[in-house]
Scaffold this motif. Structure first.
Motif, mmCIF file in Angstrom:
data_model
loop_
_atom_site.group_PDB
_atom_site.id
_atom_site.type_symbol
_atom_site.label_atom_id
_atom_site.label_comp_id
_atom_site.label_asym_id
_atom_site.label_seq_id
_atom_site.Cartn_x
_atom_site.Cartn_y
_atom_site.Cartn_z
ATOM 1 N N PHE A 70 0.830 -1.206 0.000
ATOM 2 C CA PHE A 70 0.000 0.000 0.000
ATOM 3 C C PHE A 70 0.866 1.258 0.000
ATOM 4 O O PHE A 70 0.342 2.356 -0.012
ATOM 5 N N SER A 71 2.205 1.078 0.052
ATOM 6 C CA SER A 71 3.061 2.246 0.144
ATOM 7 C C SER A 71 3.797 2.547 -1.153
ATOM 8 O O SER A 71 4.853 3.142 -1.137
ATOM 9 N N LYS A 72 3.220 2.112 -2.251
ATOM 10 C CA LYS A 72 3.834 2.424 -3.533
ATOM 11 C C LYS A 72 3.778 3.927 -3.781
ATOM 12 O O LYS A 72 2.761 4.575 -3.527
ATOM 13 N N LEU A 73 4.884 4.473 -4.266
ATOM 14 C CA LEU A 73 4.961 5.900 -4.554
ATOM 15 C C LEU A 73 4.862 6.148 -6.049
ATOM 16 O O LEU A 73 5.262 5.325 -6.869
ATOM 17 N N GLY A 74 4.361 7.288 -6.389
ATOM 18 C CA GLY A 74 4.300 7.720 -7.781
ATOM 19 C C GLY A 74 4.849 9.127 -7.903
ATOM 20 O O GLY A 74 4.842 9.889 -6.928
ATOM 21 N N ALA A 75 5.346 9.459 -9.058
ATOM 22 C CA ALA A 75 5.918 10.796 -9.280
ATOM 23 C C ALA A 75 5.098 11.528 -10.334
ATOM 24 O O ALA A 75 4.690 10.939 -11.329
ATOM 25 N N SER A 76 4.876 12.808 -10.096
ATOM 26 C CA SER A 76 4.130 13.638 -11.054
ATOM 27 C C SER A 76 4.911 14.916 -11.325
ATOM 28 O O SER A 76 5.618 15.427 -10.455
ATOM 29 N N ALA A 85 9.142 12.250 -14.573
ATOM 30 C CA ALA A 85 9.752 11.586 -13.420
ATOM 31 C C ALA A 85 9.160 10.202 -13.217
ATOM 32 O O ALA A 85 7.962 9.986 -13.426
ATOM 33 N N THR A 86 10.003 9.265 -12.811
ATOM 34 C CA THR A 86 9.569 7.922 -12.444
ATOM 35 C C THR A 86 10.221 7.544 -11.121
ATOM 36 O O THR A 86 11.321 7.998 -10.806
ATOM 37 N N VAL A 87 9.511 6.703 -10.377
ATOM 38 C CA VAL A 87 9.990 6.292 -9.062
ATOM 39 C C VAL A 87 10.732 4.964 -9.167
ATOM 40 O O VAL A 87 10.269 4.031 -9.823
ATOM 41 N N LYS A 88 11.882 4.874 -8.509
ATOM 42 C CA LYS A 88 12.649 3.644 -8.456
ATOM 43 C C LYS A 88 12.683 3.145 -7.015
ATOM 44 O O LYS A 88 12.133 3.770 -6.108
ATOM 45 N N SER A 89 13.338 2.022 -6.810
ATOM 46 C CA SER A 89 13.432 1.440 -5.469
ATOM 47 C C SER A 89 14.145 2.394 -4.518
ATOM 48 O O SER A 89 15.147 3.013 -4.866
ATOM 49 N N GLY A 90 13.610 2.511 -3.318
ATOM 50 C CA GLY A 90 14.231 3.346 -2.297
ATOM 51 C C GLY A 90 13.776 4.782 -2.285
ATOM 52 O O GLY A 90 14.276 5.590 -1.497
ATOM 53 N N ALA A 91 12.847 5.121 -3.159
ATOM 54 C CA ALA A 91 12.374 6.509 -3.221
ATOM 55 C C ALA A 91 11.605 6.875 -1.956
ATOM 56 O O ALA A 91 11.019 6.021 -1.294
ATOM 57 N N LYS A 92 11.617 8.149 -1.621
ATOM 58 C CA LYS A 92 10.893 8.675 -0.463
ATOM 59 C C LYS A 92 9.948 9.775 -0.938
ATOM 60 O O LYS A 92 10.170 10.412 -1.962
#
Length: 487
Positions: A70-76, A85-92
């Motif tokens: 449930f904690s998947k991040l997205g970038a806009s 922008a795209t989110v990779k592993s370890g993003a905050k």
């Protein structure tokens, strides 16, 4: 194997046919055993298919059991034409101000139009030499006896990292460095006029100039990684572009929607199997019966013979009930949501499509999306909450268990019951410790005994007819002797 009587018997009787007809009646009990065994095997396959269906829903429920899903991040980006922008592993979760003052470029050389009459892959060039340099390495190329095409191929295969191409429309040659930034360089010297260039011509690339949260950054490419966020620079901007990294509401909603859709599909399949028509007059075919039928006729017959094998099956009915109960009972929690209906997930009513839709779920997507946006932590709790009640109090533990884990546990329990009944293997005729395995073991034993008995009966018939034939032959011989004596 009993001895057959070949040729014309002394009695004039077709002994083989008589024995075959007699054995047909003797074999009826054995055929019933074979049919019972085949039905058991088909039922086992049907249960195995049910378990596969439950396994798919189990995997979907498993995705919802853990908060990490449930904690998947997205970038806009506020301006995708400038920065994506795209989110990779370890993003905050974060917010970035990006202003692109200059894009990174590659060193590029575009030649003049080639002399009239020059053909790319036909014209043979005059003797001469050119030198192509990438700033650190030089490559000398002899021109004589070569076409423009072969010279460009030699440059492309030189390892310099310089791509040479021919513009057929404008009859020009272009050189582009495979690297970008200030260290990107192309230099041509020698007899370059034949290729449309001045000797000593040189070009260098530029670094990208970017302001990241007000800090100037110079990079030799148009991509930049910031704490697990990959930025792609696409254009120059006169003002900052805002890149936000936050919880991906769509991803969470889609995961829940995928579960709901699969849940409904599973209920459909279970109900279809439990209510399937049963055709009692269609028994498994014997080999003799199949020999007189076409493949299509056999297929149609067996489709009816297999139908309804799990009609009103107790495990299937219990599974449907248990799944509904797991989703209908409220959750004991301190969170904002106590039931699925609180987030827009409800059971369908008769008005939603009739009896066939009862027990299935429908989703108010707008309400679900708003719940994810406004109360992300409570959504996680709704599906993943772990019980605190003691294991000796299963009712309280169940009431405190998140909905995803409830479904997961329910499916595990029901799948276990099916496995206990049919076994865990893939061989439908396997004799194991399961309920069906023991039934098959018993049937196989009875069939073996029956086959032994049938062989003894057939042997006895042939012995009896053989004795009869010998007696008739003896009487015929005696009759012939008397006829001769009375002659």
């Amino acid at each position: 194997m009993p001895m057959r009587i070949t040729g014309m018997a002394s009695s004039g009787l077709d002994i083989d046919k008589i024995v075959t007809d007699l054995m047909r009646a003797e074999k009826l009990p054995a055929q019933k055993l074979y049919q019972k065994k085949q039905t058991l095997i088909w039922s086992r396959d049907e249960y195995r298919n049910v378990n596969k269906t439950l396994s798919q829903l189990t995997n979907a429920a498993d995705k919802l059991r853990f908060s990490s899903n449930f904690s998947k991040l997205g970038a806009s980006s506020s301006n995708e034409s400038v920065v994506s922008a795209t989110v990779k592993s370890g993003a905050k979760a974060a917010s970035y101000s990006i202003q692109v003052n200059k894009l990174a470029t590659s060193a590029t050389l575009i030649g003049d139009e080639l002399p009239v009459g020059t053909k790319f892959d036909e014209t043979i060039l005059a003797n001469g030499t050119i030198t192509v340099s990438n700033g650190t390495t030089d490559k000398n190329i002899e021109l004589g006896s070569k076409t423009v095409k072969s010279v460009l191929n030699e440059i492309n295969n030189s390892g310099l990292g310089v791509r040479a191409s021919y513009d057929t429309k404008n009859n020009r040659i272009t050189f582009v460095s495979e690297t970008m930034g200030e260290k990107s360089e192309i230099k041509l010297t020698g007899d370059t006029a034949v290729l449309g260039f001045s000797s000593g011509v040189i070009n260098k690339g530029d670094n990208a100039e970017v302001l990241v949260n007000g800090q100037s950054v110079s990079i030799a490419s148009n991509s930049l990684d910031l704490d697990g966020v990959s930025l792609t620079l696409k254009g120059v901007s006169s003002s900052p572009v805002v890149v936000n990294v936050s919880k991906d509401i769509s991803a969470v909603k889609n995961t829940i929607m995928e579960f709901v859709n699969l849940y409904n599909d599973t209920i459909d399949k279970l109900r279809s199997k439990s209510s399937e028509s049963l055709f009692r007059d269609y028994k498994p075919l014997t080999d003799e019966e199949k020999s007189g039928m076409t493949d299509k006729q056999i297929e149609l017959w067996e489709s009816k013979a297999k139908s309804g094998l799990l009609r009103n099956d107790g495990i299937i009915e219990e599974t449907i009930y248990s799944l509904r109960n797991a989703l209908a009972q409220g959750l004991e929690t301190s969170g904002a949501f106590k039931s699925l209906s609180d987030v827009g997930i409800n059971f369908k009513s008769f008005m939603d499509g009739g009896i066939s839709e009862l027990g299935k779920l429908k989703v108010d997507e707008a309400k679900l999306e708003q719940a994810i946006k406004d109360h992300p932590d409570d959504i996680v709790t709704l599906f993943t909450q772990s019980p605190v009640a003691d294991k000796t109090n299963p009712k309280d533990r169940f009431a405190q268990t998140g909905f995803a884990d409830r479904i997961y546990q329910t499916l595990q329990n029901q799948s276990s019951k099916i496995s206990k009944k049919i076994g865990n293997g893939t061989n439908s005729e396997a004799v194991d410790n399961s309920y069906y395995g023991n039934l098959l073991k018993d049937l196989n034993s009875k069939i073996l005994s029956m086959d032994d008995r049938l062989e003894r009966v057939e042997t006895r018939y042939y012995k009896q007819f053989t004795a009869m034939e010998k007696a008739i032959q003896k009487l015929n011989s005696q009759g012939s002797w008397l006829s001769q004596q009375m002659g």
